[in-house]
Design a protein around this motif. Sequence first.
Motif, mmCIF file in Angstrom:
data_model
loop_
_atom_site.group_PDB
_atom_site.id
_atom_site.type_symbol
_atom_site.label_atom_id
_atom_site.label_comp_id
_atom_site.label_asym_id
_atom_site.label_seq_id
_atom_site.Cartn_x
_atom_site.Cartn_y
_atom_site.Cartn_z
ATOM 1 N N THR A 1 12.206 -28.437 89.203
ATOM 2 C CA THR A 1 10.854 -27.930 89.409
ATOM 3 C C THR A 1 10.793 -26.456 89.059
ATOM 4 N N THR A 2 9.598 -26.025 88.647
ATOM 5 C CA THR A 2 9.392 -24.621 88.321
ATOM 6 C C THR A 2 8.091 -24.165 88.949
ATOM 7 N N GLY A 3 8.027 -22.899 89.260
ATOM 8 C CA GLY A 3 6.807 -22.346 89.826
ATOM 9 C C GLY A 3 6.592 -22.770 91.264
ATOM 10 N N PRO A 4 5.495 -22.303 91.846
ATOM 11 C CA PRO A 4 5.222 -22.586 93.248
ATOM 12 C C PRO A 4 4.685 -23.996 93.466
ATOM 13 N N GLU A 5 4.898 -24.496 94.669
ATOM 14 C CA GLU A 5 4.307 -25.760 95.102
ATOM 15 C C GLU A 5 2.921 -25.425 95.641
ATOM 16 N N VAL A 6 1.892 -26.119 95.172
ATOM 17 C CA VAL A 6 0.515 -25.794 95.522
ATOM 18 C C VAL A 6 -0.102 -26.943 96.312
ATOM 19 N N ALA A 7 -0.711 -26.634 97.450
ATOM 20 C CA ALA A 7 -1.373 -27.646 98.280
ATOM 21 C C ALA A 7 -2.738 -27.975 97.692
ATOM 22 N N GLY A 8 -3.081 -29.258 97.756
ATOM 23 C CA GLY A 8 -4.369 -29.691 97.231
ATOM 24 C C GLY A 8 -4.891 -30.897 97.983
ATOM 25 N N THR A 9 -6.081 -31.317 97.597
ATOM 26 C CA THR A 9 -6.714 -32.508 98.144
ATOM 27 C C THR A 9 -6.995 -33.445 96.982
ATOM 28 N N GLY A 10 -6.519 -34.681 97.086
ATOM 29 C CA GLY A 10 -6.675 -35.631 95.999
ATOM 30 C C GLY A 10 -7.763 -36.650 96.284
ATOM 31 N N GLU A 11 -8.390 -37.122 95.201
ATOM 32 C CA GLU A 11 -9.360 -38.205 95.320
ATOM 33 C C GLU A 11 -9.215 -39.127 94.119
ATOM 34 N N ILE A 12 -9.483 -40.406 94.333
ATOM 35 C CA ILE A 12 -9.410 -41.403 93.278
ATOM 36 C C ILE A 12 -10.666 -41.283 92.413
ATOM 37 N N VAL A 13 -10.493 -41.239 91.091
ATOM 38 C CA VAL A 13 -11.622 -41.149 90.151
ATOM 39 C C VAL A 13 -11.441 -42.196 89.047
ATOM 40 N N ASP A 14 -12.409 -42.274 88.168
ATOM 41 C CA ASP A 14 -12.416 -43.230 87.076
ATOM 42 C C ASP A 14 -11.181 -43.092 86.186
ATOM 43 N N GLY A 15 -10.487 -44.206 85.976
ATOM 44 C CA GLY A 15 -9.282 -44.185 85.156
ATOM 45 C C GLY A 15 -9.556 -43.987 83.684
ATOM 46 N N GLY A 16 -10.707 -44.459 83.197
ATOM 47 C CA GLY A 16 -11.038 -44.307 81.784
ATOM 48 C C GLY A 16 -11.202 -42.863 81.385
ATOM 49 N N GLU A 17 -11.914 -42.116 82.204
ATOM 50 C CA GLU A 17 -12.124 -40.693 81.929
ATOM 51 C C GLU A 17 -10.811 -39.924 82.002
ATOM 52 N N ALA A 18 -10.020 -40.213 83.039
ATOM 53 C CA ALA A 18 -8.729 -39.540 83.193
ATOM 54 C C ALA A 18 -7.801 -39.891 82.037
ATOM 55 N N GLY A 19 -7.795 -41.159 81.624
ATOM 56 C CA GLY A 19 -6.951 -41.591 80.514
ATOM 57 C C GLY A 19 -7.305 -40.894 79.210
ATOM 58 N N SER A 20 -8.599 -40.713 78.965
ATOM 59 C CA SER A 20 -8.998 -40.039 77.723
ATOM 60 C C SER A 20 -8.588 -38.571 77.732
ATOM 61 N N LYS A 21 -8.646 -37.918 78.896
ATOM 62 C CA LYS A 21 -8.204 -36.522 78.993
ATOM 63 C C LYS A 21 -6.685 -36.422 78.768
ATOM 64 N N ILE A 22 -5.944 -37.363 79.343
ATOM 65 C CA ILE A 22 -4.492 -37.394 79.170
ATOM 66 C C ILE A 22 -4.155 -37.634 77.688
ATOM 67 N N ALA A 23 -4.833 -38.604 77.068
ATOM 68 C CA ALA A 23 -4.587 -38.917 75.656
ATOM 69 C C ALA A 23 -4.832 -37.706 74.773
ATOM 70 N N LYS A 24 -5.861 -36.938 75.082
ATOM 71 C CA LYS A 24 -6.177 -35.756 74.283
ATOM 72 C C LYS A 24 -5.078 -34.690 74.410
ATOM 73 N N LYS A 25 -4.611 -34.447 75.637
ATOM 74 C CA LYS A 25 -3.596 -33.410 75.835
ATOM 75 C C LYS A 25 -2.246 -33.812 75.236
ATOM 76 N N TYR A 26 -1.857 -35.083 75.377
ATOM 77 C CA TYR A 26 -0.515 -35.505 74.993
ATOM 78 C C TYR A 26 -0.429 -36.136 73.601
ATOM 79 N N GLY A 27 -1.513 -36.060 72.833
ATOM 80 C CA GLY A 27 -1.488 -36.454 71.424
ATOM 81 C C GLY A 27 -1.184 -37.924 71.194
ATOM 82 N N VAL A 28 -0.393 -38.186 70.168
ATOM 83 C CA VAL A 28 -0.106 -39.558 69.754
ATOM 84 C C VAL A 28 0.558 -40.353 70.874
ATOM 85 N N LEU A 29 1.554 -39.780 71.521
ATOM 86 C CA LEU A 29 2.236 -40.484 72.609
ATOM 87 C C LEU A 29 1.263 -40.784 73.755
ATOM 88 N N GLY A 30 0.396 -39.853 74.073
ATOM 89 C CA GLY A 30 -0.610 -40.072 75.107
ATOM 90 C C GLY A 30 -1.562 -41.194 74.740
#
Length: 124
Positions: free
Chosen positions: A70-99
């Motif tokens: 691990t690198t950097g600080p551990e950051v506390a947050g609050t999580g919520e479940i959201v639409d998988g399609g939207e999240a998947g498209s954001k992941i695909a955009k950041k991670y290129g072909v493999l995404g």
Amino acid sequence: MTSVADVADAKYVLLTTFRKDGTPVATPLWAVRDGADLVVWTVADSWKVKRLRRNPSVLVQACDARGKKTTGPEVAGTGEIVDGGEAGSKIAKKYGVLGRLTVTGSKIRRGAGGTVGIRVRDAA
């Protein structure tokens, strides 16, 4: 002070959720910045999703692909479940072909509802 969005800039993020007894369980995931939030994409019936539905408190930290270094600080947050399609498209955009291959393969295997996104906001 580091925010969850700052952690999202890392290639891999260690998302820690908590069991009923408070035991932390960490999982390395791909993550993407979405405004001031961090978004990850995962299988809808995973244990991390079940734990998150019961307790939305999470910790995030930059890590390697296996979650060991691990690198950097551990950051506390609050999580919520959201639409998988939207999240998947954001992941695909950041991670290129493999995404794109990963997201498309998951849609074929699991169907449209087989994945969810998890939006993490800074803890209040």
